[in-house]
Scaffold this active site. Structure first.
Site, PDB file in Angstrom:
ATOM      1  N   LYS A 117       0.845  -1.187   0.000  1.00 59.41           N
ATOM      2  CA  LYS A 117       0.000   0.000   0.000  1.00 59.41           C
ATOM      3  C   LYS A 117       0.884   1.243   0.000  1.00 59.41           C
ATOM      4  O   LYS A 117       1.823   1.342   0.800  1.00 59.41           O
ATOM      5  CB  LYS A 117      -0.894  -0.033   1.246  1.00 59.41           C
ATOM      6  CG  LYS A 117      -1.951   1.045   1.308  1.00 59.41           C
ATOM      7  CD  LYS A 117      -2.800   0.847   2.569  1.00 59.41           C
ATOM      8  CE  LYS A 117      -3.873   1.912   2.681  1.00 59.41           C
ATOM      9  NZ  LYS A 117      -4.677   1.760   3.924  1.00 59.41           N
ATOM     10  N   HIS A 119      -0.243   4.445   0.428  1.00 57.86           N
ATOM     11  CA  HIS A 119      -0.841   5.584   1.124  1.00 57.86           C
ATOM     12  C   HIS A 119      -1.280   5.128   2.515  1.00 57.86           C
ATOM     13  O   HIS A 119      -1.185   3.957   2.846  1.00 57.86           O
ATOM     14  CB  HIS A 119      -2.045   6.121   0.332  1.00 57.86           C
ATOM     15  CG  HIS A 119      -3.128   5.100   0.139  1.00 57.86           C
ATOM     16  ND1 HIS A 119      -3.070   4.121  -0.831  1.00 57.86           N
ATOM     17  CD2 HIS A 119      -4.296   4.896   0.809  1.00 57.86           C
ATOM     18  CE1 HIS A 119      -4.143   3.369  -0.771  1.00 57.86           C
ATOM     19  NE2 HIS A 119      -4.906   3.815   0.220  1.00 57.86           N
TER      20      HIS A 119
END
Length: 241
Positions: A117, A119
């Protein structure tokens, strides 16, 4: 042939019965990724009801506690239970809950994403940080062991140490190169006894024998004779013809 169902634990019998009920355990002729024609197929992804998840989690928990307390080839102490995405996530979460609620043993829970991921909190691992901690991986069925190998790499890159693996079913067979995936993974995480199993192929055969499923049992025995791991004998499985 004498019934051998009484050699199984209650949770093993319950797990096999429920797996067959929901179609997660099937008998017939199934082509595996390896090209082998297997007389049975086990798909843990179909074990998705609350009832059977409870049975699976209790089976994993009982297997883990027994292995931790074993005087021979014990599973070493660990801090975190890890579930490889995606099937392993629910298995690890439910097992951590049962270990705390039933056995009073509380462990951290962690899992990975298929892709990192970029963010929010970021990263590939979710849950309790594994850095500096000993980790136990839960898996369903290891064929080539790809998912477990990827999980080991992810945990190690995050600073954790994998000390063991518990799989739902050990097919007890060798790969195309004559090597056992279980042996290879055990060597990667510390040696003999570091890979434990809720069920083995011989347990499945005991269950078939005890339930009078002779046709399926004969097909399983023929397959076992052809592909079984070195050192796994008919005597070990408890069969006499």
């Amino acid at each position: 042939m004498a019934s051998t169902t009484d050699t199984l634990q209650d949770f093993q019998n319950q797990l096999l019965e429920q797996a067959e009920e929901v179609g997660a355990l099937k008998f017939g002729a199934f082509t595996l990724k390896s090209g082998r024609i297997s007389p049975y197929f086990f798909n843990a992804g179909l074990m998705s009801s609350g009832k059977i998840l409870n049975t699976i989690a209790n089976a994993y928990a009982a297997t883990i506690v027994t292995a931790l307390d074993s005087p021979t080839n014990p599973l070493p102490p660990f801090d975190v239970i890890f579930g490889p995405a995606y099937k392993g996530i629910s298995l690890a979460a439910c097992t951590a809950l049962v270990l705390s609620a039933v056995y009073g043993r509380s462990y951290g829970f962690s899992y990975d994403r298929k892709e990192a991921k970029d963010h929010g909190e970021g990263g590939k691992l979710v849950g309790v940080p594994v850095q500096g901690r000993k980790v136990l991986i839960l898996d369903d069925v290891m064929t080539a062991g790809t998912a477990v190998r990827l999980a080991i790499a992810s945990i190690q890159s995050a600073g954790g140490e994998v000390v063991g693996v518990v799989q739902l079913l050990d097919r007890e067979e060798v790969g195309k190169d004559g090597e056992s995936t279980v042996d290879e993974i055990e060597n990667a995480v510390g040696g003999r006894g570091r890979v434990q199993s809720v069920l083995k192929m011989k347990d499945l055969m005991c269950w078939l024998a005890g339930n009078g499923k002779q046709e399926q049992l004969k097909a399983m025995e023929a397959y076992r004779q052809q592909y079984r791991q070195e050192g796994v004998s008919r005597i070990e499985a408890g069969y006499q013809y």
